[in-house]
Design a protein around this motif. Structure first.
Motif, short mmCIF file in Angstrom:
data_model
loop_
_atom_site.label_atom_id
_atom_site.label_comp_id
_atom_site.label_asym_id
_atom_site.label_seq_id
_atom_site.Cartn_x
_atom_site.Cartn_y
_atom_site.Cartn_z
N PRO A 254 83.61 69.45 119.53
CA PRO A 254 84.22 69.42 117.73
C PRO A 254 85.49 69.89 118.55
N VAL A 255 87.26 69.71 117.61
CA VAL A 255 87.63 70.66 117.85
C VAL A 255 87.70 71.29 116.30
N VAL A 256 88.55 72.90 117.00
CA VAL A 256 88.16 73.96 115.37
C VAL A 256 89.93 74.31 114.98
N VAL A 257 89.82 74.64 113.58
CA VAL A 257 91.37 74.82 113.40
C VAL A 257 91.18 76.04 112.28
N SER A 274 93.80 60.40 117.24
CA SER A 274 93.24 60.74 118.12
C SER A 274 91.72 60.35 118.25
N CYS A 275 91.02 60.00 118.56
CA CYS A 275 89.27 59.49 118.82
C CYS A 275 88.48 60.25 119.02
N ASP A 276 88.86 61.34 119.02
CA ASP A 276 87.83 62.25 118.64
C ASP A 276 87.08 62.19 117.12
N ARG A 277 85.33 62.88 117.81
CA ARG A 277 84.64 62.31 116.01
C ARG A 277 84.32 63.89 115.14
N TRP A 278 84.76 65.28 116.62
CA TRP A 278 84.47 66.22 114.59
C TRP A 278 85.86 67.20 115.09
N ILE A 279 85.44 67.74 114.31
CA ILE A 279 86.78 68.50 113.80
C ILE A 279 86.45 70.06 112.61
N ILE A 280 86.61 70.92 112.87
CA ILE A 280 85.84 71.96 111.77
C ILE A 280 87.20 72.90 111.17
N THR A 289 95.50 67.38 102.82
CA THR A 289 96.00 66.52 104.42
C THR A 289 95.15 65.31 104.08
N ASP A 290 96.05 64.62 105.14
CA ASP A 290 95.77 63.35 105.46
C ASP A 290 95.24 62.28 106.30
N ILE A 291 93.71 61.84 106.36
CA ILE A 291 93.65 61.74 107.73
C ILE A 291 93.02 60.46 106.55
N PRO A 292 92.77 59.58 107.21
CA PRO A 292 92.43 58.41 106.69
C PRO A 292 90.83 58.25 107.67
N ARG A 293 91.11 58.61 108.80
CA ARG A 293 89.91 58.22 109.06
C ARG A 293 88.03 59.38 109.18
N LEU A 294 88.84 60.51 108.68
CA LEU A 294 87.46 60.64 107.78
C LEU A 294 86.79 60.05 106.95
N GLN A 295 84.96 60.35 107.41
CA GLN A 295 84.27 59.22 106.25
C GLN A 295 83.18 60.18 106.49
N VAL A 296 82.98 61.20 106.80
CA VAL A 296 81.71 61.93 106.82
C VAL A 296 82.46 63.58 106.86
N CYS A 297 81.76 64.14 105.91
CA CYS A 297 82.30 65.82 106.29
C CYS A 297 80.59 66.14 105.26
N CYS A 298 80.70 67.45 106.29
CA CYS A 298 79.54 68.87 105.62
C CYS A 298 80.27 69.95 105.27
N HIS A 299 80.21 70.08 103.76
CA HIS A 299 80.35 71.38 103.00
C HIS A 299 79.79 72.28 103.00
N LEU A 300 80.08 73.04 104.05
CA LEU A 300 79.48 75.10 104.96
C LEU A 300 80.48 75.85 104.40
N SER A 301 81.30 75.66 103.15
CA SER A 301 81.63 76.56 102.52
C SER A 301 81.66 77.36 102.10
N ARG A 302 81.79 79.11 101.56
CA ARG A 302 81.03 79.30 100.26
C ARG A 302 81.64 79.19 99.25
N ILE A 303 82.53 79.29 98.88
CA ILE A 303 84.04 78.14 98.23
C ILE A 303 82.40 77.37 97.03
N ARG A 304 82.49 77.84 95.86
CA ARG A 304 81.94 76.97 94.88
C ARG A 304 82.55 76.41 93.76
#
Length: 429
Positions: A254-257, A274-280, A289-304
């Motif tokens: 994974p890529v981490v930012v 790129s062809c990288d599969r995951w970014i955190i 933020t416009d990254i159209p190839r994002l199609q799956v997301c895990c919402h693990l943020s404390r913000i609700r």
């Protein structure tokens, strides 16, 4: 859409320049790229350019000459994610923030045309949005034009959302004073006050289950869309690193930012193509933020908040040209009460696509096995429950627990949670 409007205004001789404002550098750079492509001219704010793109933060330091352009020329001003800017024309300036006051003082009445946009047109503090009109006396926001999710999905502009609510149907908490407590859901457990929502986020069992399900879905999607990618929205920098370790254990790289990542915006730009599969991400990939190839997301943020929830969901709904129409966007989120309600409101926006299903993940464990394990609770309950977990997921000892006994108890407590939290089920909304 706004770049196309600007192009039409240029062709009809209605404007001389375009000035855009947005809430972050990443969005500002994306705006500049889009306008340059659509208009066929540079959009860097220099001589000969069609205009420039700036952040709301930069308003306070922009030269006076730029503001004078609004009065001396015909300018279209674009205000992206306008809900960040609060204020009204009333005498009560306390209702507005500095960005909103700048818009009211320097743009309203000076720009030839103004387009204010928002995918989440409300503020969590209930203050009025700058330039917005509200009906009286109910205070409902009046939009000049509204393009909702239902129409966007029908038009093929957005993917159909699929929100997977991950829950646990048997959670046990045990203490010497209160005995064994059993809860049938994450929501009920949190409601009792002994375990908090962040406690669940930092548990490896929760992370592993969420990542495993999301990874399976991403691999399935990549069979049709090879460049499809996944996003994990983490709670803190330490949490992002923890998630990266768990993803690495699944064979991912994974890529981490985060706010601490050098050249984070360039890393995001590189990931976009790129062809990288995951970014955190921690606070770096949310709205705009416009990254159209994002199609799956895990919402693990404390913000609700609903605003943040919809912004995160929006990252995986931007359809790419030539994409199979049946491929949707998949959001994985814990079935906490607020997040569940936000998911159901998204469902209300799409009445023709109402799908709810249950999928148990494992057989029921032997209830007798639970009695031998220790348990934890929040730090403020340590005197009652014996052990606690802090905001970074680090185990803390309770009163009087030291040395070898502490080590043994913590190990047993981890084993306890591993057993109980294997009883996952996913509800697809």
């Amino acid at each position: 859409m706004v770049a196309s409007v600007a192009k039409a205004l240029f062709e009809r001789g209605k404007i001389d320049f375009v000035v855009c404002f947005s809430p972050s550098r990443a969005v500002s750079q994306s705006v500049s790229t889009t306008f340059s492509r659509i208009l066929g001219k540079s959009f860097n704010g220099q001589i000969g350019a069609a205009g420039g793109s700036y952040t709301y933060q930069s308003m306070a330091t922009l030269p006076k000459d730029l503001w004078r352009v609004l009065s001396d020329h015909r300018v279209l001003v674009v205000l992206d994610e306008i809900h960040h800017c609060s204020g009204s024309n009333s005498d009560d300036l306390a209702l507005g923030n500095s960005w909103g006051r700048t818009i009211l003082e320097r743009i309203q009445g000076h720009a030839s045309f103004t387009i204010a946009l928002s995918g989440t047109p409300w503020r969590t503090d209930n203050t009025p949005i700058a330039l917005a009109r509200y009906t009286q006396p109910d205070g409902e926001l009046h939009c000049d034009y509204e393009y909702g999710l239902q129409r966007a999905v029908l038009d093929g502009v957005c993917r159909a959302p699929n929100i997977v609510l991950t829950d646990n149907r048997e959670i046990h908490l045990k203490s010497s004073e209160l005995g064994l407590k059993t809860y049938s859901s994450i929501r009920d457990t949190i409601k009792q006050g002994h375990i908090s929502y962040p406690d669940f986020l930092y548990r490896n069992e929760v992370i592993d289950h969420t990542l495993s399900e999301a990874s399976k879905k991403l691999l399935e999607i990549r069979e049709q869309v090879p460049a499809a990618a996944g996003l994990v929205v983490a709670a803190t920098v330490a949490h992002a690193e923890q998630i990266a370790d768990r993803l690495s254990a699944l064979g991912e790289r994974p890529v981490v930012v985060t706010c601490r990542t050098p050249e984070a915006h360039q890393i995001i730009n590189n990931f976009r193509t790129s062809c990288d599969r995951w970014i955190i991400s921690v606070g770096m990939i949310s709205e705009g933020t416009d990254i159209p190839r994002l199609q799956v997301c895990c919402h693990l943020s404390r913000i609700r908040t609903e605003l943040h929830f919809r912004q995160v969901l929006g990252r995986i709904l931007r359809r790419q040209a030539g994409e199979p129409p049946e491929v949707g966007g998949w959001l994985y989120v814990l079935a906490e009460s607020s997040l569940t309600e936000f998911a159901r409101r998204i469902n209300d926006d799409l009445p023709e696509q109402n799908v709810v299903s249950f999928s148990p993940r494992s057989s029921k464990q032997n209830e007798d096995d639970a009695s031998e394990y220790a348990v934890f609770a929040e730090d403020d309950e340590a005197t009652e429950w014996g052990f606690s977990i802090d905001a970074t997921g680090t185990w803390l000892s309770g009163p009087g627990q030291t040395g070898q006994k502490e080590t043994t108890e913590l190990s047993m407590s981890n084993h306890y949670w591993s057993e109980i939290l294997s009883l996952f089920e996913d509800r697809i909304v």
